[in-house]
Design a protein around this motif. Structure first.
Motif, short mmCIF file in Angstrom:
data_model
loop_
_atom_site.label_atom_id
_atom_site.label_comp_id
_atom_site.label_asym_id
_atom_site.label_seq_id
_atom_site.Cartn_x
_atom_site.Cartn_y
_atom_site.Cartn_z
N ASP A 143 19.38 -57.86 64.09
CA ASP A 143 19.19 -56.84 63.05
C ASP A 143 19.26 -57.40 61.65
N TYR A 144 19.78 -58.64 61.52
CA TYR A 144 19.85 -59.27 60.20
C TYR A 144 18.45 -59.44 59.60
N PHE A 145 17.48 -59.82 60.44
CA PHE A 145 16.12 -60.02 59.94
C PHE A 145 15.53 -58.68 59.46
N TRP A 146 15.82 -57.63 60.20
CA TRP A 146 15.31 -56.31 59.82
C TRP A 146 16.00 -55.78 58.57
N LYS A 147 17.26 -56.18 58.41
CA LYS A 147 17.95 -55.80 57.17
C LYS A 147 17.31 -56.48 55.97
N CYS A 148 16.87 -57.73 56.14
CA CYS A 148 16.19 -58.44 55.06
C CYS A 148 14.89 -57.72 54.68
N ILE A 149 14.18 -57.24 55.70
CA ILE A 149 12.92 -56.52 55.45
C ILE A 149 13.19 -55.20 54.73
N CYS A 150 14.19 -54.47 55.23
CA CYS A 150 14.52 -53.17 54.63
C CYS A 150 15.04 -53.33 53.20
N SER A 151 15.73 -54.43 52.93
CA SER A 151 16.27 -54.64 51.58
C SER A 151 15.15 -54.84 50.57
N ARG A 152 14.00 -55.34 51.04
CA ARG A 152 12.86 -55.48 50.13
C ARG A 152 12.07 -54.18 50.01
N LYS A 153 12.03 -53.43 51.08
CA LYS A 153 11.27 -52.18 51.08
C LYS A 153 12.05 -51.04 50.44
N TRP A 154 13.34 -50.96 50.76
CA TRP A 154 14.22 -49.92 50.20
C TRP A 154 15.51 -50.60 49.74
N PRO A 155 15.52 -51.25 48.58
CA PRO A 155 16.69 -52.03 48.15
C PRO A 155 17.99 -51.24 48.13
N SER A 156 17.93 -49.96 47.78
CA SER A 156 19.17 -49.19 47.65
C SER A 156 19.86 -48.94 48.98
N ILE A 157 19.10 -48.95 50.09
CA ILE A 157 19.70 -48.62 51.39
C ILE A 157 20.70 -49.68 51.81
#
Length: 241
Positions: free
Chosen positions: A39-53
């Protein structure tokens, strides 16, 4: 192939990919799929798409599920054909000028849907453009025209009755025409609509009532039409119904 590509290299590359590419990587082989599930890789993706999450994520957040759920292209959902028609509706419209009744009519939904039949000359171009718009406009002529002074408070109430179910609702409850759009020659009043508690995220949707007028000198206006709309949420006939 599973033993031929170092896992450390994949773990260094995967955080740099976007979600679509990481999904494709999961299809390459079992080794890539197992590593990409981290899930770390998906967190990296989400941090770029939705930084606030990622600053304050909800507890037990699964970033892979989050991405896959909200990155899917939205399908266009067409509204079903409404069972309700304007023939089933009657609107009860009352207006007061400083407490004195100046307008009171029970209006069929069909009359409001038909709109203005005769538009007076001299109205602003902004209002002409509004009347010619493709939106569903509920409007009627005021006969005889109302001449009212500028300044004193005008209030309006609107009830609606469904003849097919014999139910009544309050759309606008004694709201004042507080806003004057001089460029469009419209005075506007509104009321926030109340929705069922089953729809807690629906709010701030208003019903608007407009007086369409011409200026009569500097101290009075002549109201030739009234308009009811729900432009915050509904512009077409199926949406309104």
């Amino acid at each position: 192939m599973e033993n031929g590509f170092p896992g450390e290299v994949l773990k260094a590359v995967f955080p740099l990919l976007d979600g679509k590419d990481l999904v494709f990587c999961m299809l390459v082989c079992r080794q890539w799929c197992e590593i990409a599930k981290d899930d770390y890789f998906w967190k990296c993706i989400c941090s770029r798409k939705w930084p606030s999450i990622c600053k304050q994520p909800p507890s037990d957040t699964n970033f892979q599920k989050l991405y896959l759920t909200f990155s899917k292209p939205r399908k266009t959902v067409h509204l079903p054909v409404p069972k309700l028609t304007f023939e089933d509706l009657v609107f009860y419209i009352d207006m007061w000028l400083e407490g004195s009744l100046i307008f009171s009519q029970a209006v069929s939904g069909c009359i409001l849907r038909a709109g203005l039949q005769n538009t007076p000359g001299g109205i602003p171009d902004v209002l002409v453009a509004h009347l010619n718009a493709a939106d569903c406009i509920l409007m009627m002529e005021v006969k005889p025209k109302l001449t009212v002074p500028m300044g004193p408070a005008i209030t309006v109430s609107v009830l609606a009755h469904r003849k097919d179910t014999n139910k009544m609702t309050c759309i606008i409850n004694t709201s004042s025409f507080d806003y004057i759009d001089s460029n469009a020659a419209r005075a506007l009043a509104y009321e926030y609509l109340r929705f069922s508690p089953r729809h807690p995220f629906i709010s701030d949707i208003r019903a608007w009532m407009s007086l369409l007028f011409l200026y009569k000198g500097t101290n009075s206006i002549e109201v030739f039409g009234i308009e009811l709309d729900f432009c915050d949420a509904a512009r077409s006939e199926p949406e309104i119904l």
